[in-house]
Design a protein around this motif. Structure first.
Motif, short mmCIF file in Angstrom:
data_model
loop_
_atom_site.label_atom_id
_atom_site.label_comp_id
_atom_site.label_asym_id
_atom_site.label_seq_id
_atom_site.Cartn_x
_atom_site.Cartn_y
_atom_site.Cartn_z
N TRP A 21 3.22 -7.44 -0.32
CA TRP A 21 2.88 -6.33 -1.21
C TRP A 21 3.59 -5.03 -0.85
O TRP A 21 3.97 -4.28 -1.75
CB TRP A 21 1.37 -6.13 -1.28
N LEU A 22 3.77 -4.73 0.42
CA LEU A 22 4.51 -3.51 0.77
C LEU A 22 5.95 -3.59 0.26
O LEU A 22 6.46 -2.63 -0.31
CB LEU A 22 4.49 -3.26 2.27
N ASN A 23 6.58 -4.74 0.45
CA ASN A 23 7.95 -4.91 -0.05
C ASN A 23 8.01 -4.84 -1.56
O ASN A 23 8.88 -4.20 -2.14
CB ASN A 23 8.55 -6.23 0.45
N TYR A 24 7.09 -5.51 -2.23
CA TYR A 24 7.08 -5.58 -3.69
C TYR A 24 6.83 -4.21 -4.34
O TYR A 24 7.45 -3.85 -5.33
CB TYR A 24 6.01 -6.58 -4.14
N THR A 25 5.90 -3.44 -3.76
CA THR A 25 5.49 -2.18 -4.37
C THR A 25 6.30 -0.98 -3.91
O THR A 25 6.32 0.05 -4.59
CB THR A 25 4.01 -1.87 -4.05
N GLY A 26 6.92 -1.07 -2.75
CA GLY A 26 7.62 0.09 -2.20
C GLY A 26 6.67 1.18 -1.75
O GLY A 26 7.05 2.35 -1.66
N ALA A 27 5.44 0.82 -1.44
CA ALA A 27 4.43 1.80 -1.04
C ALA A 27 4.83 2.53 0.23
O ALA A 27 5.50 1.99 1.11
CB ALA A 27 3.08 1.10 -0.82
N ASN A 28 4.40 3.80 0.29
CA ASN A 28 4.64 4.60 1.50
C ASN A 28 3.32 5.07 2.11
O ASN A 28 3.31 5.84 3.06
CB ASN A 28 5.56 5.79 1.21
N ARG A 29 2.22 4.60 1.54
CA ARG A 29 0.90 5.04 2.02
C ARG A 29 -0.13 3.97 1.67
O ARG A 29 -0.06 3.35 0.61
CB ARG A 29 0.55 6.35 1.34
N ILE A 30 -1.09 3.78 2.57
CA ILE A 30 -2.21 2.87 2.34
C ILE A 30 -3.50 3.67 2.52
O ILE A 30 -3.67 4.37 3.52
CB ILE A 30 -2.21 1.68 3.32
N ILE A 31 -4.37 3.56 1.54
CA ILE A 31 -5.70 4.15 1.64
C ILE A 31 -6.71 3.01 1.59
O ILE A 31 -6.77 2.27 0.61
CB ILE A 31 -5.98 5.16 0.51
N ILE A 32 -7.47 2.88 2.67
CA ILE A 32 -8.53 1.88 2.75
C ILE A 32 -9.83 2.59 2.42
O ILE A 32 -10.13 3.64 3.00
CB ILE A 32 -8.60 1.26 4.16
N ILE A 33 -10.58 2.03 1.50
CA ILE A 33 -11.86 2.61 1.14
C ILE A 33 -12.95 1.59 1.46
O ILE A 33 -13.08 0.57 0.79
CB ILE A 33 -11.90 3.03 -0.34
N ASP A 34 -13.67 1.88 2.53
CA ASP A 34 -14.72 0.98 2.99
C ASP A 34 -15.67 1.79 3.88
O ASP A 34 -15.26 2.31 4.92
CB ASP A 34 -14.11 -0.18 3.79
N ASP A 35 -16.90 1.91 3.46
CA ASP A 35 -17.87 2.72 4.20
C ASP A 35 -18.08 2.23 5.62
O ASP A 35 -18.12 3.03 6.56
CB ASP A 35 -19.21 2.77 3.44
N GLU A 36 -18.20 0.91 5.80
CA GLU A 36 -18.43 0.35 7.14
C GLU A 36 -17.27 0.69 8.08
O GLU A 36 -17.48 1.17 9.20
CB GLU A 36 -18.61 -1.16 7.06
N THR A 37 -16.05 0.46 7.64
CA THR A 37 -14.89 0.72 8.48
C THR A 37 -14.73 2.22 8.75
O THR A 37 -14.41 2.63 9.86
CB THR A 37 -13.61 0.15 7.83
#
Length: 157
Positions: A21-37
């Motif tokens: 997915w990083l290669n496919y999307t070319g993303a430069n940022r990841i946001i994880i949304i999870d209350d427990e983590t």
């Protein structure tokens, strides 16, 4: 701002996300949304440390996550990761517009039944998926970018 992938995956960050997915999307940022983590310093350190060093990776609870998404800039190409569809319903309710949502991994566990192949969901999760579809999001199952996307709306009927 550009949300290049909104993904539901119990595992959050793992090999498939990093390579495909990083290669496919070319993303430069990841946001994880999870209350427990977000509320566990050790878990937060683990998930942020497995991302490539050149990818800004942050963990937020649901409410703070919505605020962080609203502050994204045009230069941000973001992958949003959450463990459940309920998170995306909450984001939608907080004014976050999501055109597409990808289900990558919802494994078998107590309260869930098989939904599609190796994807399982509880009745509440299925209801959340329906809410997302009804809100106009294209919800698909696609484990890696190279896979054919399966339309979840057809599975919910």
């Amino acid at each position: 701002m550009s949300i290049v992938l909104a993904r539901i995956d119990d595992r959050l960050i793992h090999g498939q996300v990093m390579t495909s997915w990083l290669n496919y999307t070319g993303a430069n940022r990841i946001i994880i949304i999870d209350d427990e983590t977000a509320n566990d310093t050790f878990l937060k350190m683990i998930v942020t440390s497995v991302a490539p060093a050149n990818i800004k990776t942050e963990v937020f609870g649901t409410n703070d996550g919505a605020d962080a998404i609203k502050q994204l800039t045009e230069a941000d190409k973001v992958i949003i990761l959450a463990k459940s569809p309920e998170v995306y319903v909450a984001l939608t309710n907080q004014g976050i517009s999501l055109e597409k949502i990808n289900i990558g991994g919802m494994g078998a566990k107590e309260g869930r039944t098989k939904f599609y192949k190796n994807i399982s969901a509880s009745s509440a999760e299925k209801e959340s998926l329906k809410k997302l579809v009804d809100a106009g999001a294209a919800v698909t199952i696609q484990i890696i970018a190279e896979d054919k996307a399966i339309d979840v709306a057809k599975l919910l009927t």
